[in-house]
Design an enzyme around this catalytic site. Structure first.
Site, PDB file in Angstrom:
ATOM      1  N   GLU A   1      -8.045  11.236   0.954  1.00 20.56           N
ATOM      2  CA  GLU A   1      -6.638  10.845   0.836  1.00 20.56           C
ATOM      3  C   GLU A   1      -5.952  11.561  -0.325  1.00 20.56           C
ATOM      4  O   GLU A   1      -4.839  11.200  -0.713  1.00 20.56           O
ATOM      5  CB  GLU A   1      -6.545   9.323   0.677  1.00 20.56           C
ATOM      6  CG  GLU A   1      -6.986   8.607   1.946  1.00 20.56           C
ATOM      7  CD  GLU A   1      -7.215   7.120   1.787  1.00 20.56           C
ATOM      8  OE1 GLU A   1      -7.564   6.683   0.663  1.00 20.56           O
ATOM      9  OE2 GLU A   1      -7.053   6.397   2.776  1.00 20.56           O
TER      10      GLU A   1
ATOM     11  N   TYR B   1       9.418  -9.283 -12.263  1.00 21.14           N
ATOM     12  CA  TYR B   1       8.533  -8.153 -12.557  1.00 21.14           C
ATOM     13  C   TYR B   1       8.253  -7.312 -11.321  1.00 21.14           C
ATOM     14  O   TYR B   1       8.087  -6.089 -11.423  1.00 21.14           O
ATOM     15  CB  TYR B   1       7.241  -8.647 -13.214  1.00 21.14           C
ATOM     16  CG  TYR B   1       7.492  -9.042 -14.643  1.00 21.14           C
ATOM     17  CD1 TYR B   1       7.585  -8.071 -15.636  1.00 21.14           C
ATOM     18  CD2 TYR B   1       7.689 -10.369 -14.998  1.00 21.14           C
ATOM     19  CE1 TYR B   1       7.851  -8.408 -16.945  1.00 21.14           C
ATOM     20  CE2 TYR B   1       7.965 -10.721 -16.310  1.00 21.14           C
ATOM     21  CZ  TYR B   1       8.036  -9.739 -17.283  1.00 21.14           C
ATOM     22  OH  TYR B   1       8.321 -10.082 -18.579  1.00 21.14           O
TER      23      TYR B   1
ATOM     24  N   HIS C   1      -3.754  -0.879   5.952  1.00 21.51           N
ATOM     25  CA  HIS C   1      -4.478  -0.006   5.016  1.00 21.51           C
ATOM     26  C   HIS C   1      -4.342  -0.524   3.582  1.00 21.51           C
ATOM     27  O   HIS C   1      -5.281  -1.105   3.054  1.00 21.51           O
ATOM     28  CB  HIS C   1      -3.923   1.421   5.172  1.00 21.51           C
ATOM     29  CG  HIS C   1      -4.709   2.469   4.487  1.00 21.51           C
ATOM     30  ND1 HIS C   1      -4.635   3.804   4.832  1.00 21.51           N
ATOM     31  CD2 HIS C   1      -5.568   2.419   3.446  1.00 21.51           C
ATOM     32  CE1 HIS C   1      -5.434   4.519   4.054  1.00 21.51           C
ATOM     33  NE2 HIS C   1      -5.997   3.694   3.185  1.00 21.51           N
TER      34      HIS C   1
END
Length: 213
Positions: A77, A123, A163
């Site tokens: 990847e 956040y 994924h």
């Protein structure tokens, strides 16, 4: 500081981050990969490695196009890391995990492909912002590369369907903070699923952006 010393420090930084991710359960087995920009190249974790055991001398060096330059064979990847950093010249590091809650969200049906997670906390809004959901591609399928590069031009964090997340940051520390915030927000999202929720309003998100807090 010499170039060699600088690169040694960057290798050590990657290994420290890898251990932290693994020890806190944000990666498992041989999943997840990290990269740091080194001049015109990227240092990236190698293929088949565990972030719990990979060593500094096992890191791979690739070029901006994702081609292998030296060291062990890079993660399959690695092209995603190169694509993210090409799209975001201000970024210097990329973190990709298969962390449990973000991966679980990536498997849900009916998500907004333009923004897969709501801004449940300040956040998340500050560190992640909008989170595009990219279509499913098999791990290592380079057909994903142009889609990731295009999405990364306007978003520092992406969620890959079925994924997991991938995040670019100005530093490795910033990328780690963002991917951890993404994982915690995914956890909140799943805990609150089916309950009335009150995400931040667009006005509240804009105010955070204006004040940088």
């Amino acid at each position: 500081m010499s170039r060699a010393t600088n690169r040694d420090e960057q290798r050590a930084e990657i290994i420290a981050a890898a251990r932290s991710l693994f020890q806190r359960g944000l990666t498992h087995g041989s999943t997840g990969n990290l990269s740091v920009r080194v001049g015109e190249h990227l240092l990236v974790t190698p293929t088949g490695s565990s972030l719990g055991t990979v060593e500094a001398d096992e890191l791979s060096l690739i070029d901006a196009a994702g081609a292998h330059v030296s060291g062990p064979r890079p993660s399959k990847e690695a092209f995603l890391h190169a694509a993210m950093l090409r799209a975001r010249p201000e970024a210097n590091a990329v973190v990709h995990t298969h962390s449990t809650y973000a991966a679980a969200v990536s498997c849900l049906d009916g998500l907004d492909p333009e923004d897969a997670l709501p801004p449940l906390t300040a956040y998340f809004a500050m560190r992640v912002g909008r989170l595009p959901l990219l279509p499913y591609f098999a791990p290592g399928d380079q057909v994903l590369e142009p889609a990731a590069e295009e999405a990364a031009r306007t978003h520092a964090a992406l969620l890959l369907s079925n994924h997991g997340p991938i995040v670019a940051g100005t530093s490795l520390g910033a990328a780690l903070d963002a991917i951890e915030e993404l994982e915690e927000t995914a956890k909140l999202f799943l805990l609150l699923r089916g309950l009335p929720t009150r995400p931040l309003t667009p006005e509240q998100v804009r105010a955070l952006a204006r004040h940088g807090k």
